[in-house]
Design an enzyme around this catalytic site. Structure first.
Site, short mmCIF file in Angstrom:
data_model
loop_
_atom_site.label_atom_id
_atom_site.label_comp_id
_atom_site.label_asym_id
_atom_site.label_seq_id
_atom_site.Cartn_x
_atom_site.Cartn_y
_atom_site.Cartn_z
CG ASP A 91 -0.18 0.22 2.53
OD1 ASP A 91 -0.33 1.30 3.14
OD2 ASP A 91 0.60 -0.67 2.93
CB SER A 92 0.79 4.21 0.82
OG SER A 92 1.03 5.60 0.84
CB ALA A 93 5.60 4.62 0.73
N GLY A 133 3.74 0.47 -2.38
CA GLY A 133 3.50 0.26 -3.80
C GLY A 133 4.67 0.75 -4.64
CG PHE A 155 -4.15 -2.29 -0.85
CD1 PHE A 155 -5.41 -2.82 -1.03
CD2 PHE A 155 -3.13 -3.14 -0.44
CE1 PHE A 155 -5.67 -4.17 -0.81
CE2 PHE A 155 -3.37 -4.49 -0.22
CZ PHE A 155 -4.64 -5.00 -0.41
#
Length: 335
Positions: A176-178, A180, A201
């Site tokens: 998720d987020s960073a 990713g 995500f």
């Protein structure tokens, strides 16, 4: 896909805009007390609104590879995921897929979170898929700057594929987020064998937050301002030009990505990053499904007690993971 977010999720976004967004604006990430407070707030939110941990088994990992690289993290096995011996190692038993696992890279600006904050999400992912999840505890900024997190992400991958004996095409990477960003960076490296699939995500792609700022002009993010998020990420990138190829990722001109699912919330600024990433993966010849869930906040999947849409979104992720692994298994048999 719904055409609009539920009343509960929209109400939660409104409350977040009046509270969390304002708090994040006054907490200076470059100051120790501000970073400490931010970490505690995120931890409390994830604990309060995340799924149940009942029946979850957690196994801590702290090992070194033969070349001295350190791998720290935890195996998470959700309720109902039992263990069985596979290849001389203890593995969780996902039905017929005892040789598969999920490699999870957590987010929050390279500076805030940990496997502990994401344990409810990884346990839920394990329970839904029947697979063990290894969540990497990579080094955080500002103490550890670029490329520390990227180096750790590679070390964790190498450990899974060597010491743990997993074939690359029996692993699905999620993040998720960073996280990713770390996942995509890892898979762009020419000497990294690709996994069965990639599930992201609300991935962070543009570390300048230029895409996010453009999106912010149309609709403000209920959790944080683009400028404040950029300050947080800046703790990791400090001292390195953002044009560095490991920071500004050339996805469209890079390697073809494995089958990918990208989910984002329609109410968050990083939906712009998700759209760009999906388009770039397709341009490079990859297969990417983009799901934008209307009115949802950043990484809403981790907050099922806050937003009802988290459950169906996670079922989509679980189905994608299962299909990715089955596809690889079929192709290997057919070949």
């Amino acid at each position: 896909m719904p055409t609009r977010g539920s009343r509960r999720s929209r109400a939660a976004a409104t409350v977040s805009g009046l509270t969390l967004r304002q708090i994040s604006a006054v907490l200076p990430p470059e100051r120790a007390w501000g970073l400490w407070a931010s970490r505690r707030i995120v931890e409390r939110i994830m604990d309060s609104f995340g799924p149940s941990l009942a029946g979850t088994d957690v196994e801590k990992v702290d090992v070194r590879l033969p070349d001295g690289r350190r791998v720290v993290g935890e195996w998470v096995r959700g309720a109902g995921v039992t263990t069985t011996a596979v290849g001389g190692q203890e593995r969780s038993d996902p039905g017929q897929q005892t040789d598969a696992c999920i490699y999870f890279l957590h987010g929050s600006g390279f500076a805030l979170c940990s496997p502990r904050t994401h344990r409810r999400l990884t346990a839920w992912l394990s329970r839904l898929t029947g697979l063990p999840v290894f969540c990497l505890d990579y080094r955080l900024a500002p103490r550890h700057r670029f490329p520390a997190a990227a180096v750790d992400a590679r070390s964790g991958w190498d450990w899974l594929c060597t010491a743990q004996g997993f074939a690359p095409d029996r692993i699905v990477i999620a993040g998720d987020s960073a996280g990713g960003h770390l996942a995509v960076d890892l898979l762009l490296q020419p000497n990294v064998a690709h996994p069965a699939g990639l599930a992201l995500f609300s991935p962070l792609l543009d570390l300048t937050f230029g895409l996010a700022r453009i999106r912010e002009e149309l609709r403000r993010d209920p959790a944080i301002r683009a400028a404040d998020a950029a300050k947080l990420v800046g703790l990791y990138c400090a001292g390195t030009d953002l044009t560095h190829p490991r920071l500004t990722l050339d996805v469209a001109g890079g390697r073809r990505m494995p089958p990918t699912l990208v989910q984002a919330g329609g109410g968050e600024m990083l939906v712009a990053d998700s759209r760009r990433l999906a388009a770039d993966i397709t341009t490079a010849g990859g297969d990417c499904e983009l799901q934008v869930w209307p009115d949802q906040v950043h990484v809403f999947q981790a907050l099922p007690k806050l937003t009802p849409e988290a459950a169906p979104a996670m079922r989509e992720v679980a189905a994608f993971i299962g299909e990715s692994l089955r596809g690889k298994a079929i192709s290997r048999v057919a070949g």
